[in-house]
Design an enzyme around this catalytic site. Structure first.
Site, PDB file in Angstrom:
ATOM      1  N   ARG A 147      20.715  -8.733   2.640  1.00  0.00           N
ATOM      2  CA  ARG A 147      21.930  -8.198   2.026  1.00  0.00           C
ATOM      3  C   ARG A 147      22.781  -9.368   1.538  1.00  0.00           C
ATOM      4  NH1 ARG A 147      20.987  -4.574   6.270  1.00  0.00           N
ATOM      5  NH2 ARG A 147      21.076  -2.392   5.609  1.00  0.00           N
ATOM      6  N   SER A 207      17.087 -18.357   5.409  1.00  0.00           N
ATOM      7  CA  SER A 207      15.910 -18.469   6.271  1.00  0.00           C
ATOM      8  C   SER A 207      15.638 -17.169   7.016  1.00  0.00           C
ATOM      9  CB  SER A 207      16.117 -19.574   7.307  1.00  0.00           C
ATOM     10  OG  SER A 207      16.187 -20.818   6.695  1.00  0.00           O
ATOM     11  N   HIS A 221       0.842  -1.200   0.000  1.00  0.00           N
ATOM     12  CA  HIS A 221       0.000   0.000   0.000  1.00  0.00           C
ATOM     13  C   HIS A 221       0.874   1.247   0.000  1.00  0.00           C
ATOM     14  CE1 HIS A 221      -3.773  -2.165   0.727  1.00  0.00           C
ATOM     15  NE2 HIS A 221      -3.043  -2.973   1.482  1.00  0.00           N
TER      16      HIS A 221
END
Length: 197
Positions: A186, A166, A124
């Site tokens: 990253r 993960s 949004h």
């Protein structure tokens, strides 16, 4: 310890959700098909009692998904719109994954989507008072591995043979063979091809 009151600027709402409307969003199918899929999804996918991947693949194809050969779909998988899903050959979709594909999600060949992964194609616009919908497709290249509990955000492309660790939250494109991890994700390294590849 007594906290000073928040200023009016931070306590009054900057968005007006009563003004939200998404009439310009096209879900891709009419209300009848969407309702049929909702109940099929609840019973055969999210319910978890149908362990046979081949039957789930047939149902997805019946609703317009493009699914390749040898695809394994574990129990409790949630798919918003199958007609906006393309999955290549020999992919795994792990238990309790959520493919929130209000727009296209394309998954290449030999891709592993591990358990509890969330592919989110919608967000949004927090800068607009009406909190407008911002959908964007997700594409995952051949041989990529999206590890458990990772989140892929709208518009992200994950390159071939990339690895998302993960628990990561991926907001930017991931290069081919790149390993990324963390919140936000990253670069952590590069994948090397296994012997014989």
């Amino acid at each position: 310890m007594h906290q000073p009151p928040l200023s009016a600027e931070t306590t009054s709402s900057w968005v007006d959700l009563s003004g939200y409307e998404n009439s310009n969003f096209d879900p891709g199918r009419g209300r009848v098909v969407r309702t049929l899929w909702y109940f099929c999804s609840l019973v055969f996918f999210e319910g978890g009692w149908l362990p046979v991947s081949s039957l789930k693949v047939r149902l997805l194809r019946l609703f317009g998904a493009r699914i390749g050969r040898g695809v394994v779909i574990k129990p409790h998988v949630r798919i918003k719109f199958p007609w906006r899903l393309a999955v290549g050959d020999h992919c795994w979709i792990g238990q309790e994954s959520w493919l929130d594909n209000m727009v296209d999600v394309e998954i290449g060949n030999h891709v592993c989507i591990s358990q509890l992964t969330y592919l989110c194609t919608g967000s949004h616009d927090h800068r607009r008072r009406t909190f407008d919908l911002l959908p964007a497709p997700i594409r995952i290249g051949d041989g990529a591995w999206i590890a458990a509990r990772a989140t892929i955000l709208p518009g992200v492309r994950v390159g071939a043979n990339a690895l998302v660790a993960s628990g990561s939250v991926v907001a930017r494109d991931v290069e081919a063979a790149q390993i990324v991890g963390g919140v936000p994700a990253r670069e952590m390294g590069r994948r090397e091809p296994p012997a014989g590849a």
